[in-house]
Write a protein that holds these residues in place. Sequence first.
Motif, PDB file in Angstrom:
ATOM      1  N   VAL A 169      -6.450  13.804   3.087  1.00  0.00           N
ATOM      2  CA  VAL A 169      -7.001  12.518   3.536  1.00  0.00           C
ATOM      3  C   VAL A 169      -6.858  12.399   5.057  1.00  0.00           C
ATOM      4  CG1 VAL A 169      -6.734  10.000   3.397  1.00  0.00           C
ATOM      5  CG2 VAL A 169      -6.643  11.393   1.310  1.00  0.00           C
ATOM      6  N   ALA A 170      -5.694  12.768   5.580  1.00  0.00           N
ATOM      7  CA  ALA A 170      -5.483  12.706   7.028  1.00  0.00           C
ATOM      8  C   ALA A 170      -6.487  13.599   7.754  1.00  0.00           C
ATOM      9  CB  ALA A 170      -4.053  13.112   7.363  1.00  0.00           C
ATOM     10  N   ASP A 171      -6.668  14.820   7.269  1.00  0.00           N
ATOM     11  CA  ASP A 171      -7.634  15.735   7.893  1.00  0.00           C
ATOM     12  C   ASP A 171      -9.039  15.146   7.855  1.00  0.00           C
ATOM     13  OD1 ASP A 171      -5.694  17.615   8.470  1.00  0.00           O
ATOM     14  OD2 ASP A 171      -6.191  18.928   6.773  1.00  0.00           O
ATOM     15  N   ARG A 172      -9.420  14.635   6.695  1.00  0.00           N
ATOM     16  CA  ARG A 172     -10.766  14.081   6.513  1.00  0.00           C
ATOM     17  C   ARG A 172     -11.024  12.905   7.458  1.00  0.00           C
ATOM     18  NH1 ARG A 172     -10.304  13.564   0.892  1.00  0.00           N
ATOM     19  NH2 ARG A 172     -10.508  15.808   0.787  1.00  0.00           N
ATOM     20  N   PHE A 183     -14.645   9.168  -0.926  1.00  0.00           N
ATOM     21  CA  PHE A 183     -15.070  10.572  -0.877  1.00  0.00           C
ATOM     22  C   PHE A 183     -15.158  11.132  -2.297  1.00  0.00           C
ATOM     23  CE2 PHE A 183     -12.629   9.699   3.029  1.00  0.00           C
ATOM     24  CZ  PHE A 183     -13.594   9.972   3.983  1.00  0.00           C
ATOM     25  N   PRO A 184     -16.085  10.633  -3.096  1.00  0.00           N
ATOM     26  CA  PRO A 184     -16.122  11.016  -4.514  1.00  0.00           C
ATOM     27  C   PRO A 184     -16.420  12.493  -4.765  1.00  0.00           C
ATOM     28  CG  PRO A 184     -18.073   9.741  -3.927  1.00  0.00           C
ATOM     29  CD  PRO A 184     -17.148   9.692  -2.742  1.00  0.00           C
ATOM     30  N   LYS A 185     -17.004  13.184  -3.823  1.00  0.00           N
ATOM     31  CA  LYS A 185     -17.335  14.600  -4.023  1.00  0.00           C
ATOM     32  C   LYS A 185     -16.188  15.534  -3.636  1.00  0.00           C
ATOM     33  CE  LYS A 185     -22.223  13.842  -3.731  1.00  0.00           C
ATOM     34  NZ  LYS A 185     -23.436  13.926  -2.980  1.00  0.00           N
ATOM     35  N   GLU A 186     -15.178  14.987  -3.000  1.00  0.00           N
ATOM     36  CA  GLU A 186     -14.032  15.798  -2.586  1.00  0.00           C
ATOM     37  C   GLU A 186     -13.052  15.939  -3.751  1.00  0.00           C
ATOM     38  OE1 GLU A 186     -13.774  17.382   0.216  1.00  0.00           O
ATOM     39  OE2 GLU A 186     -15.474  16.459   1.242  1.00  0.00           O
ATOM     40  N   ARG A 187     -12.402  17.084  -3.809  1.00  0.00           N
ATOM     41  CA  ARG A 187     -11.437  17.325  -4.896  1.00  0.00           C
ATOM     42  C   ARG A 187     -10.020  16.948  -4.484  1.00  0.00           C
ATOM     43  NH1 ARG A 187     -12.913  22.178  -8.661  1.00  0.00           N
ATOM     44  NH2 ARG A 187     -10.964  21.395  -9.475  1.00  0.00           N
ATOM     45  N   ALA A 188      -9.642  17.224  -3.249  1.00  0.00           N
ATOM     46  CA  ALA A 188      -8.269  16.987  -2.790  1.00  0.00           C
ATOM     47  C   ALA A 188      -8.139  15.597  -2.182  1.00  0.00           C
ATOM     48  CB  ALA A 188      -7.870  18.043  -1.770  1.00  0.00           C
ATOM     49  N   HIS A 189      -7.135  14.881  -2.631  1.00  0.00           N
ATOM     50  CA  HIS A 189      -6.873  13.544  -2.093  1.00  0.00           C
ATOM     51  C   HIS A 189      -5.388  13.371  -1.759  1.00  0.00           C
ATOM     52  CE1 HIS A 189     -10.962  12.215  -2.860  1.00  0.00           C
ATOM     53  NE2 HIS A 189     -10.883  12.914  -3.972  1.00  0.00           N
ATOM     54  N   ASN A 190      -4.695  14.495  -1.543  1.00  0.00           N
ATOM     55  CA  ASN A 190      -3.309  14.392  -1.090  1.00  0.00           C
ATOM     56  C   ASN A 190      -3.320  13.881   0.345  1.00  0.00           C
ATOM     57  OD1 ASN A 190      -3.350  16.724   0.801  1.00  0.00           O
ATOM     58  ND2 ASN A 190      -3.645  17.894  -1.087  1.00  0.00           N
ATOM     59  N   THR A 222      -3.888   4.487  -1.605  1.00  0.00           N
ATOM     60  CA  THR A 222      -4.818   5.211  -0.741  1.00  0.00           C
ATOM     61  C   THR A 222      -5.397   6.451  -1.432  1.00  0.00           C
ATOM     62  OG1 THR A 222      -2.930   6.253   0.367  1.00  0.00           O
ATOM     63  CG2 THR A 222      -3.948   4.347   1.467  1.00  0.00           C
ATOM     64  N   VAL A 223      -4.745   6.965  -2.459  1.00  0.00           N
ATOM     65  CA  VAL A 223      -5.356   8.054  -3.239  1.00  0.00           C
ATOM     66  C   VAL A 223      -6.618   7.530  -3.916  1.00  0.00           C
ATOM     67  CG1 VAL A 223      -5.099   9.613  -5.214  1.00  0.00           C
ATOM     68  CG2 VAL A 223      -3.182   9.289  -3.637  1.00  0.00           C
ATOM     69  N   VAL A 275       0.871  -1.171   0.000  1.00  0.00           N
ATOM     70  CA  VAL A 275       0.000   0.000   0.000  1.00  0.00           C
ATOM     71  C   VAL A 275       0.910   1.223   0.000  1.00  0.00           C
ATOM     72  CG1 VAL A 275      -1.692   1.334   1.339  1.00  0.00           C
ATOM     73  CG2 VAL A 275      -1.786  -1.174   1.335  1.00  0.00           C
ATOM     74  N   ALA A 276       0.546   2.216  -0.791  1.00  0.00           N
ATOM     75  CA  ALA A 276       1.237   3.508  -0.741  1.00  0.00           C
ATOM     76  C   ALA A 276       0.237   4.597  -1.087  1.00  0.00           C
ATOM     77  CB  ALA A 276       2.415   3.539  -1.703  1.00  0.00           C
ATOM     78  N   HIS A 277       0.546   5.795  -0.661  1.00  0.00           N
ATOM     79  CA  HIS A 277      -0.267   6.945  -1.058  1.00  0.00           C
ATOM     80  C   HIS A 277       0.309   7.412  -2.382  1.00  0.00           C
ATOM     81  CE1 HIS A 277      -3.357   9.823  -0.185  1.00  0.00           C
ATOM     82  NE2 HIS A 277      -2.582  10.742  -0.752  1.00  0.00           N
ATOM     83  N   ASN A 278      -0.421   7.162  -3.446  1.00  0.00           N
ATOM     84  CA  ASN A 278       0.018   7.362  -4.835  1.00  0.00           C
ATOM     85  C   ASN A 278       1.005   6.263  -5.219  1.00  0.00           C
ATOM     86  OD1 ASN A 278       0.451   8.206  -7.407  1.00  0.00           O
ATOM     87  ND2 ASN A 278       1.365  10.173  -6.874  1.00  0.00           N
ATOM     88  N   ILE A 279       0.508   5.050  -5.255  1.00  0.00           N
ATOM     89  CA  ILE A 279       1.327   3.870  -5.557  1.00  0.00           C
ATOM     90  C   ILE A 279       2.008   3.982  -6.915  1.00  0.00           C
ATOM     91  CG2 ILE A 279      -0.554   2.484  -6.551  1.00  0.00           C
ATOM     92  CD1 ILE A 279       2.225   1.090  -4.315  1.00  0.00           C
TER      93      ILE A 279
END
Length: 180
Positions: A142-145, A131-138, A123-124, A93-97
């Motif tokens: 993601v941590a904030d959400r 969260f399909p309605k969200e624009r930011a997935h950095n 994880t992106v 698993v990676a954020h932006n594999i």
Amino acid sequence: MNVVVFDLETTGLSPERDGIVEIGAVRIVDGQVDESQKYETLVRPTGEGGQALLIPWRAEQVHGISNEMVRRAPAIAEVLPEFLEFVNGWPVVAHNIGFDGSFMRVNARRQGLTWQPAAEHCTVQLSRRAFPKERAHNLNAVADRLGLNFAPGGRHRSYGDVQVTAQAYLRLMERLSTPA
């Protein structure tokens, strides 16, 4: 659910031209982050043919890893076999594999090795599904959400990012498996 969550810090964005300066990883065993099973090392960056690479000022501003910090670190030729043994063919698993996986494939090929985890999870992509309605997935978004916090000084360092990515992965998988 057994996976290895990993993160790389690099000298730049191109797996062909840039080098790895840090690798961090932790295992999730039976759905729980197992901090006793972690991998963390600085890497002296090298490029094609093993030539030394310098860490550009812009990259250092992002992750805080300086040329002095990696001067005596092991090169990727030494680190990569260890890391592949740690991964041991597990799913990763990676954020932006796509980014991290491309650096692993290029560096493995250069060393005559193979980057062949059982599966690659991002994880992106999971965040986009959850969260399909969200624009930011950095990773910050993601941590904030998900109500996750980075350890002091942990953001943009491999192991600090891995700790948050591992928790994000577990929460995203839970969210995606629960009917709305």
